[in-house]
Structures are given as C-alpha cells and as structure tokens.
Design an enzyme around this catalytic site. Sequence first.
Site, mmCIF file in Angstrom:
data_model
loop_
_atom_site.group_PDB
_atom_site.id
_atom_site.type_symbol
_atom_site.label_atom_id
_atom_site.label_comp_id
_atom_site.label_asym_id
_atom_site.label_seq_id
_atom_site.Cartn_x
_atom_site.Cartn_y
_atom_site.Cartn_z
ATOM 1 N N SER A 47 0.756 -0.808 -0.063
ATOM 2 C CA SER A 47 0.420 -0.237 -0.100
ATOM 3 C C SER A 47 0.764 1.143 -0.294
ATOM 4 O O SER A 47 1.976 0.769 0.875
ATOM 5 C CB SER A 47 -0.751 -0.017 1.417
ATOM 6 N N GLY A 80 5.937 3.545 1.472
ATOM 7 C CA GLY A 80 4.268 4.311 1.556
ATOM 8 C C GLY A 80 3.830 3.303 3.322
ATOM 9 O O GLY A 80 4.089 3.664 3.986
ATOM 10 N N CYS A 81 3.381 2.348 3.032
ATOM 11 C CA CYS A 81 2.644 1.330 3.688
ATOM 12 C C CYS A 81 3.810 1.264 5.111
ATOM 13 O O CYS A 81 4.144 1.232 6.259
ATOM 14 C CB CYS A 81 1.467 0.922 3.938
ATOM 15 N N GLY A 82 4.687 0.208 4.040
ATOM 16 C CA GLY A 82 5.639 -0.397 4.926
ATOM 17 C C GLY A 82 7.158 -0.370 3.808
ATOM 18 O O GLY A 82 7.381 0.566 3.274
#
Lengths: 271, 271
Positions: free
Chosen positions: A102, B103-105
């Site tokens: 994500s 981004g997320c990770g």
Amino acid sequence: MASKQVPAVAVRDGIPTPTAVEVAAELPLTIILNDMEIGTVLCTPDRLEDLVVGLLFSMGVLSGTDEISRLDIDSTKGMAWVESGSYSRLSVQGGLKRYLPSGCGGGAGFYTLADARCQPVSSQCIFAAESIGQWMSEFNHGSQLYARTHGVHSAALAGSEGLLVFREDIGRHNAVDKIIGRCLLDHLEAGDKAVLTTGRISSEIITKVARVGIPLIASRSAPTALALEYAADLGVTVLGRYRKSTFIVYTCPERVDLEVRGENGGAMSFS
Amino acid sequence: MASKQVPAVAVRDGIPTPTAVEVAAELPLTIILNDMEIGTVLCTPDRLEDLVVGLLFSMGVLSGTDEISRLDIDSTKGMAWVESGSYSRLSVQGGLKRYLPSGCGGGAGFYTLADARCQPVSSQCIFAAESIGQWMSEFNHGSQLYARTHGVHSAALAGSEGLLVFREDIGRHNAVDKIIGRCLLDHLEAGDKAVLTTGRISSEIITKVARVGIPLIASRSAPTALALEYAADLGVTVLGRYRKSTFIVYTCPERVDLEVRGENGGAMSFS
C-alpha cells in the site's frame, strides 16, 4: 520516541543559520505471525499495538482481537510477534505479498481477498454536517507532532462524543490502521463512527474503513477515482477537500445531513 | 487518462450544490517479470514505462535498462510484462515481498538488498541555492493534475538546464520511480542532477535516489530521522520544508552553495 532532534542548517531568505530541528522518527517494524515473517512496515514508533492489530485486520488475516492469543512488541528491536490459531484459513503469504504494497502499491490479490470478505457497510447512521465540521476543526489542530516535524499524517475516529481516538504516523495507511486497531481493541461500535484523515483517500483506505464497518470518511485531501468506485459499491460516504465549512461529498450523500438555514432563517434540508 | 470527472455535491459555507469534480485516476498495475508475478502497484496510469523501469531498478532487481529484453505494458488490463536474462542473480521473491511495502511499509529485506548494492554517491557537484530555488519555483507551479484533482504527488529531475523530467502519480514513491526510470531510459548522467518532490522524504526515497547516483533531493515536505541517517551514510544532500528562499539543509550542506550578499553588498560564502 516519535521524533528526534537533528542538527541542520536553516536558510531563511538566503541566510544560513546552523540549528537543530525536530524530525519524525521512522521505525522498521517486522511482524512475525506464528513464527512466519509477514513483512516489515515503516512506521512511527508509537501505538504499535494498535498498528499491528489494525494492519492484520485490514489485511484480512485476522477478523478480530479474539483471534489473537499473543501480541508482543519490542520497539527497540523493531519486532512484533503475534500468535493466532485462526490465521491459517487464509492464504497469508498470497495475501500479504500483494497486500503490503500500500502507498507505493497494492494488490490485485488484496482486492480479491478484501472484496471476498468485505460486505457493504450497513449503517443507517446520519451525520450532521455541523458535527463533522466540529470534528475536522478539532482534528486539524490535534497534531503537535506534525507541528513539530512536518512529517506525519494523522487519523482520528469520531463519534457523537467527539474525537475518540487520535493517531499519527509517517504513513497515511498506518495512521488509519492505528485507528482501526484501537477500535477493535476497545470493542467500539463502528457503525456510528467516522474516520478523519489528513491523507489522500485511495482505494485501499476505503477497503480498510469498509471492512471494519465505518460508514464515513472525511479528509482535507482528495480521493482517487478507484476509491470512489469502491466507496459507492461498499456504501461508504466520502467527504474530501475539507476546509472549514467548504468540502465535497463524493459518495453516499444521503448519510450527511446538510440542513442549512434558508434566507428567511428557516431550516432547509438538502437531499 | 490520469483523471476522471465524477458527480459530487460541493458544499460551500454549508450550502450544497450538485456538481462534477475531477479526481485522480488510480490503476492497479501488475508487473510480470519472466512469467513470475512480482506484485501490483497502485499508480496514476501515465508514463508506466518510466514507472516499471524505475521501480525494478529501485528494487535492485535490475541494474540498468540494458538488462531488459522486453517491456510491454497494457494499461487497459493493468499489466506490465518484463523480460530479462539478468534478474535471477538476485532473490527476487525475497526482495520483493518486503520491498513493495513502501508507503505503508518497507522491508528489512529491501534494506539489506539495497544497502548491499547501494554505494555512497560520489558526485562532487555543488548546487547554487539560487538554482535550486528557481527549480522549486518552477516545480511548484508544474502540476496541472494536482491543481485539478488535489490528489497526486509530483517529482522532477533538475539539472543545469532546469527541470528535465516532470512526473506525477498518486503515490509519492511512484512519482520518484518515474523520474528514475526516465533518467535510466534516456541514459542521463545522474551525478549533477537533483530530485525535487512534493512528498515526505522517508528512508526508502533516500535509497532510491542514492542508488541511481543523484546527490541532492529537495522537498517542500520534511524528512524522517531514518531518512537522514541513510542520507548521511550515502552522501545525499537533503533539503526540506522548502518555501521560496526559506528551507532547511539537513545533510551534506557542503554540496549547496549558500553564497549570499553581505550587508556591504559583497559576496559572503557559507561553509
């Protein structure tokens, strides 16, 4: 520590001055589920329990906190250990490989998994525009960490009592996951709540919010076209580009009470 | 189409008006490398060739465009097919599982791979603060898509000739990957260039920039603490919180010529 002081040179109108500035901390947190490495998220090192629970739920790996038999976090080592007897009913590896992307990415696999498990939000809750405006106003003034570092996103869970949970993270997804994790850990009813966020609303954010059953999301930023397709399908009301009493209702406007005073002072309801 | 018109309700000072608004498109793009599915990125459906090349390079899967024997993209299907005889020298699956989480990770695996292959930037290039200011001014006015959708990040590659490449994407990582991909595809010298971005500067962004050999990155947003550790180790100059001639130099200030006029009108150099 969610932030850190670092030496730097501040340049103002071309004039350099050695100084110290505060920057957001960034922790690589590796999640181990039943001795299997799930992946690593880069995050703000606070409220990690909320993050891990929210992330595993958003990924569709766990459907609730009752499925977790152990959750240990060592923020110094950047490790989280989760034990659950329920996880194996999903193809964790298949789901995760494509879920974690994500932000930079996201996965067809994730969509498939999520869609299979994500039912439309059934809440009949109606939100007064005035209440949402008050939440957003409080929300926008809530992040001291942002004020100090200019490097984090915020998210909040709001309800009739106001802002119930406020979380910050360098990742906009993580901030929302922290909200969702806390919502689950505290067994809060989701159907009458709203998520507030500083970040853009992408398709994955909608899926996260719908999965936990929250019917409304509001942001100062904008949604993507795919996010709006998902929101329409999943019955999530999306408000974006929020600036004081000026905003856009993108989907499911029937859930927002836009009653306004007419010129003669009488109530005028929009539908 | 990088954007789309959708019906919405605009609320201004409490008054709702049905309208149409433009939102950023979001495409799930699945990358297949030698018949193996690498993952799926959510992206803005333009300049996909730049994105795929930049992403595979940033991931450490490919070290240059000469390693690509085929690159086909079908944006309607959201598919990219890449063929390369060189990829197998890296553990693609291990690297990707943890890389894509940007981004997320992001991943320990990515760091390991990247660090092993990422040498400090050797460029001796000095950038005039005035030039950077001109680039940032032009850059900030460059995104018509942002002006219309409020839902994208921008990145640019700048050099002595000004802004050379300008790219936009719903993902801040993707925008930088598009810049890097184009830099590789056009065989541009990286050592005298700068990356400009609207996004926060996280550790992964620094690794991307260092890997391609670009010595300076500037953003209106802020870096994280881990990004600054990486930048110091890899010799990348980080400028952040850029507002006209006011900004912060976080790392490697020796690469920025902060010559300013003293009170007597004479040149005054900061070091």
